[in-house]
Design an enzyme around this catalytic site. Structure first.
Site, PDB file in Angstrom:
ATOM      1  N   GLN A 158     -90.070  -9.510  46.674  1.00 41.57           N
ATOM      2  CA  GLN A 158     -89.508  -8.368  45.960  1.00 41.57           C
ATOM      3  C   GLN A 158     -90.373  -7.133  46.163  1.00 41.57           C
ATOM      4  O   GLN A 158     -91.544  -7.240  46.532  1.00 41.57           O
ATOM      5  CB  GLN A 158     -89.447  -8.659  44.467  1.00 41.57           C
ATOM      6  CG  GLN A 158     -88.579  -9.832  44.076  1.00 41.57           C
ATOM      7  CD  GLN A 158     -88.359  -9.897  42.570  1.00 41.57           C
ATOM      8  OE1 GLN A 158     -88.034  -8.896  41.927  1.00 41.57           O
ATOM      9  NE2 GLN A 158     -88.554 -11.068  41.999  1.00 41.57           N
ATOM     10  N   CYS A 185     -75.828 -19.869  47.906  1.00 45.35           N
ATOM     11  CA  CYS A 185     -77.034 -19.048  47.775  1.00 45.35           C
ATOM     12  C   CYS A 185     -76.683 -17.568  47.897  1.00 45.35           C
ATOM     13  O   CYS A 185     -76.068 -17.152  48.879  1.00 45.35           O
ATOM     14  CB  CYS A 185     -78.039 -19.441  48.861  1.00 45.35           C
ATOM     15  SG  CYS A 185     -79.381 -18.253  49.033  1.00 45.35           S
ATOM     16  N   HIS A 192     -84.542 -19.699  48.732  1.00 39.53           N
ATOM     17  CA  HIS A 192     -84.364 -18.920  49.969  1.00 39.53           C
ATOM     18  C   HIS A 192     -85.591 -18.027  50.148  1.00 39.53           C
ATOM     19  O   HIS A 192     -85.998 -17.345  49.220  1.00 39.53           O
ATOM     20  CB  HIS A 192     -83.094 -18.064  49.875  1.00 39.53           C
ATOM     21  CG  HIS A 192     -82.705 -17.468  51.190  1.00 39.53           C
ATOM     22  ND1 HIS A 192     -81.584 -17.846  51.872  1.00 39.53           N
ATOM     23  CD2 HIS A 192     -83.328 -16.543  51.961  1.00 39.53           C
ATOM     24  CE1 HIS A 192     -81.515 -17.162  53.007  1.00 39.53           C
ATOM     25  NE2 HIS A 192     -82.569 -16.355  53.073  1.00 39.53           N
ATOM     26  N   ASN A 198     -92.791 -14.232  44.616  1.00 40.32           N
ATOM     27  CA  ASN A 198     -92.950 -15.388  43.737  1.00 40.32           C
ATOM     28  C   ASN A 198     -92.399 -16.581  44.484  1.00 40.32           C
ATOM     29  O   ASN A 198     -91.213 -16.615  44.798  1.00 40.32           O
ATOM     30  CB  ASN A 198     -92.168 -15.211  42.431  1.00 40.32           C
ATOM     31  CG  ASN A 198     -92.740 -14.117  41.546  1.00 40.32           C
ATOM     32  OD1 ASN A 198     -93.950 -13.943  41.476  1.00 40.32           O
ATOM     33  ND2 ASN A 198     -91.869 -13.378  40.868  1.00 40.32           N
ATOM     34  N   HIS A 229     -82.115 -20.447  55.133  1.00 37.94           N
ATOM     35  CA  HIS A 229     -82.300 -20.839  53.742  1.00 37.94           C
ATOM     36  C   HIS A 229     -83.424 -21.861  53.563  1.00 37.94           C
ATOM     37  O   HIS A 229     -84.065 -21.914  52.511  1.00 37.94           O
ATOM     38  CB  HIS A 229     -80.983 -21.429  53.226  1.00 37.94           C
ATOM     39  CG  HIS A 229     -80.976 -21.758  51.766  1.00 37.94           C
ATOM     40  ND1 HIS A 229     -80.925 -20.792  50.796  1.00 37.94           N
ATOM     41  CD2 HIS A 229     -81.027 -22.951  51.111  1.00 37.94           C
ATOM     42  CE1 HIS A 229     -80.939 -21.374  49.591  1.00 37.94           C
ATOM     43  NE2 HIS A 229     -81.003 -22.685  49.752  1.00 37.94           N
ATOM     44  N   SER A 272     -86.249 -18.209  41.192  1.00 39.25           N
ATOM     45  CA  SER A 272     -85.015 -18.904  40.857  1.00 39.25           C
ATOM     46  C   SER A 272     -84.211 -19.284  42.104  1.00 39.25           C
ATOM     47  O   SER A 272     -83.157 -19.881  42.000  1.00 39.25           O
ATOM     48  CB  SER A 272     -84.173 -18.061  39.909  1.00 39.25           C
ATOM     49  OG  SER A 272     -84.135 -16.720  40.337  1.00 39.25           O
ATOM     50  N   CYS A 309     -78.303 -15.895  51.184  1.00 39.12           N
ATOM     51  CA  CYS A 309     -77.952 -16.259  52.553  1.00 39.12           C
ATOM     52  C   CYS A 309     -77.051 -15.188  53.183  1.00 39.12           C
ATOM     53  O   CYS A 309     -76.275 -14.523  52.496  1.00 39.12           O
ATOM     54  CB  CYS A 309     -77.252 -17.622  52.579  1.00 39.12           C
ATOM     55  SG  CYS A 309     -78.406 -19.026  52.616  1.00 39.12           S
ATOM     56  N   HIS A 318     -87.870 -15.270  50.202  1.00 42.39           N
ATOM     57  CA  HIS A 318     -87.702 -13.846  49.866  1.00 42.39           C
ATOM     58  C   HIS A 318     -88.834 -13.374  48.980  1.00 42.39           C
ATOM     59  O   HIS A 318     -89.512 -14.169  48.331  1.00 42.39           O
ATOM     60  CB  HIS A 318     -86.370 -13.613  49.162  1.00 42.39           C
ATOM     61  CG  HIS A 318     -86.341 -14.080  47.730  1.00 42.39           C
ATOM     62  ND1 HIS A 318     -86.310 -15.425  47.375  1.00 42.39           N
ATOM     63  CD2 HIS A 318     -86.372 -13.388  46.563  1.00 42.39           C
ATOM     64  CE1 HIS A 318     -86.305 -15.531  46.055  1.00 42.39           C
ATOM     65  NE2 HIS A 318     -86.354 -14.320  45.529  1.00 42.39           N
TER      66      HIS A 318
HETATM   67  O1  LIG Z   1     -86.913 -11.100  39.496  1.00 42.66           O
HETATM   68  P1  LIG Z   1     -86.771 -12.592  39.324  1.00 42.66           P
HETATM   69  O2  LIG Z   1     -87.152 -13.351  40.566  1.00 42.66           O
HETATM   70  O3  LIG Z   1     -85.446 -12.986  38.784  1.00 42.66           O
HETATM   71  O4  LIG Z   1     -87.838 -12.977  38.175  1.00 42.66           O
HETATM   72  C1  LIG Z   1     -89.139 -13.433  38.359  1.00 42.66           C
HETATM   73  O5  LIG Z   1     -90.018 -12.416  38.844  1.00 42.66           O
HETATM   74  C2  LIG Z   1     -90.198 -11.278  37.992  1.00 42.66           C
HETATM   75  C3  LIG Z   1     -91.236 -10.374  38.602  1.00 42.66           C
HETATM   76  O6  LIG Z   1     -92.504 -10.987  38.721  1.00 42.66           O
HETATM   77  C4  LIG Z   1     -90.577 -11.693  36.564  1.00 42.66           C
HETATM   78  O7  LIG Z   1     -90.516 -10.561  35.731  1.00 42.66           O
HETATM   79  C5  LIG Z   1     -89.665 -12.783  36.002  1.00 42.66           C
HETATM   80  O8  LIG Z   1     -90.161 -13.225  34.778  1.00 42.66           O
HETATM   81  C6  LIG Z   1     -89.595 -13.941  37.003  1.00 42.66           C
HETATM   82  O9  LIG Z   1     -88.731 -14.939  36.534  1.00 42.66           O
END
Ligand SMILES: O=P(O)(O)O[C@H]1O[C@H](CO)[C@@H](O)[C@H](O)[C@H]1O
Ligand SMILES: O=P(O)(O)O[C@H]1O[C@H](CO)[C@@H](O)[C@H](O)[C@H]1O
Lengths: 350, 350
Positions: free
Chosen positions: B170, B52, B166, B155, B115, B163, B55, B168
């Site tokens: 943004q 990961c 873990h 997300n 994780h 993806s 991590c 997290h």
């Molecule tokens: O930044 P990540 O986690 O790779 O990507 C994810 O979040 C982003 C922000 O909402 C989006 O633009 C991507 O389509 C999504 O896959």
């Protein structure tokens, strides 16, 4: 300092139909993908499926038997989101809690009796019959006194929430102008009032001159990746002539429109050699018995795939809370689509 | 004629934050589902995963080694959608082709070194540290002269494009106000100018009085299913006090906010006994050095699931072309969430 390059540097673009900006991050397609993969659609469907509630002659969940149709076939949705019934309602709205009952009719439009076809695999002459059916429905539904707008659309592929692969679309007709249509109308109207021309006519003229975002065209329609596209391979079919709705199309224009539907959906399938998912739909003048010189007939295609047949673009956190965001430039997408063969990959070796 | 009932009859509701309407079809949840099922998230992750890239102590794709962090950990996104570089750009905009370069900074915020945790499984005191980290980032990023807005979001779950499981979120910080934020600000501002009060304060006061859409509350925050919610189990955490941004929170409010994040995400997990996917994010005042008395701190949760752990709501054809549409009423959803246990299903038998 570097000079700006729209295929490399992050930037925002303005969508004049919705009056909103989107974020373009063209350099970002390079990142590796470790997230969710979609499952590929099954590709060995029979021409007639006994268990399919859309196939000709089959009985639906509510006991009604489908006609033995040979071209397209329309019936009222058995699970309509909108209902015809009028209800008694006392307005007790305050500005923060506004609500109003909504009436409408939901229909299902089967494109072909053949369970194993999709629009790109159909003959242009059969797609033409679908377009004629849409036009008939626009008239029939629009003529009802409580229907002011007729939304024609298709959800294709399970990734777009489509629960049956039988080629079909839907029509939701209703009293109010839905949000996206109302916004579009407002912006078309403002432009028309100011310039006395159609926004989309002026836009298309400039697109055709530059050619940069044009995917394909014939005498009456062009397919472009809009300058402000949000989905990776989003396109729009725009009529070259300025008219407001599907019933204004000549016989020749109907054929030309069917040709463009076939052309863009074939290119889509050829992009990743798969039955390409999308939601598509027509935006056109309301049926509210008012003149709408601002409206310009067009069809949107919103396809989710980004990298491959199984990796889509996620419109999630930032996109929901901030703004729509794309990872390649519209010009790059247009070039890729333009250069794809015009013959469907499945028929290539025939 | 029947009397209108908002748990039975199709209707539209107005979203005063975005100035748009949504369609509610409460009777429609009854239809059978034959479409796509999502795959369930894996639920046997180790506390530390060598592979990961989030991590503690592991090396990321670009060769950088994560710190041996013990609470939350912030670093710049290795695949940023926004870049800091300033570029030379000649404006050659016409009204139909408007574009402008955009600058920004993208960060990743790990919520915990563990994780195998998610927010609902973390201690309130550890969620508090995440909130503190968000506040620090809001200040640090907002202080940069080219940053006018700081979008904090998460997300969660592969169905939301995440993806890496873990825990997290943004942060995307940028020069312009993103579309959704700009719209919200415009509407908050218009209300404030007219009434000299906060739209969300007035809204929340009415929600608390009726209780119908309140899911849970404490002294400083309440979780409601907004009257205009589009996603089936959409909620909003709203501060009871009127303040504009995360840095205005007292120590006590920080704890209370962390408590509400835990409370709603626990209820979400308990709804379908699964790690409940969502996109969430904070909407708050920009960092543009201008006074913003109209802003009222709040956090949105947009979860996609509708019927079960594997069947989501598809916002597709009609929703993209027409308007957002929901299949159960916000009042029904609020009741379901309210009545769910406050203890996480995994810890129930401990
Ligand atoms: O930044 P990540 O986690 O790779 O990507 C994810 O979040 C982003 C922000 O909402 C989006 O633009 C991507 O389509 C999504 O896959
Ligand atoms: O009507 P269907 O095909 O059952 O349902 C599909 O299309 C509808 C209209 O876009 C959406 O509301 C549903 O979420 C989607 O699953």
């Amino acid at each position: 300092m570097q000079h700006f390059n729209h295929n490399e540097h992050p930037h925002r673009r303005y969508n004049p139909l919705l009056d909103e900006w989107i974020l373009v991050s063209p350099h970002r397609a390079k990142r590796p993908w470790q997230g969710q993969n979609e499952t590929l659609p099954e590709d060995n469907r029979p021409e007639h499926d006994e268990t399919c509630y859309l196939c000709a002659g089959n009985v639906r969940a509510n006991g009604i038997k489908n006609e033995d149709y040979t071209n397209s076939y329309v019936f009222e949705n058995d699970f309509s989101a909108l209902l015809k019934d009028d209800v008694l309602y006392e307005t007790k709205n305050n500005s923060l809690f506004q609500l109003k009952p909504e009436r409408g009719i939901n229909k299902v439009v089967c494109f072909s009796p053949k369970h194993n076809l999709t629009l790109p695999e159909m003959e242009v002459s059969d797609i033409e019959k679908v377009v004629q059916t849409w036009a008939e429905q626009y008239i029939e539904l629009g003529n009802q006194d409580f229907i002011n707008y007729v939304q024609i659309f298709e959800n294709k592929g399970s990734v777009m929430g489509c629960s049956n692969p039988h080629p079909h679309g839907q029509i939701w007709a209703q009293s109010s102008l839905p949000t996206q249509v109302e916004k579009t109308q407002k912006n078309l109207r403002a432009y028309y009032d100011k310039n006395k021309t159609s926004l989309l006519k002026d836009y298309l003229d400039q697109e055709l001159k530059s050619g940069e975002r044009v995917v394909i065209e014939n005498n009456h329609f062009a397919v472009v990746v809009p300058f402000w596209a949000t989905w990776p391979y989003e396109t729009m079919i725009i009529s070259k002539r300025h008219f407001g709705s599907i019933i204004a199309m000549s016989k020749e224009e109907t054929t030309a429109f069917a040709e463009m539907i076939k052309a863009i959906t074939v290119k889509y399938d050829n992009l990743f050699n798969t039955s390409f998912p999308y939601s598509s739909g027509i935006h056109q003048a309301p049926t509210d018995r008012v003149s709408h010189p601002e409206w310009h007939f067009h069809m949107h295609f919103y396809p989710p795939l980004l990298r491959s047949a199984t990796v889509k673009k996620f419109m999630v956190g930032y996109e929901m809370l901030g703004e729509a965001q794309r990872d390649i430039s519209p010009e790059q997408s247009a070039k890729i689509l333009r250069e794809l063969p015009n013959q469907h990959y499945k028929t290539k070796n025939q």
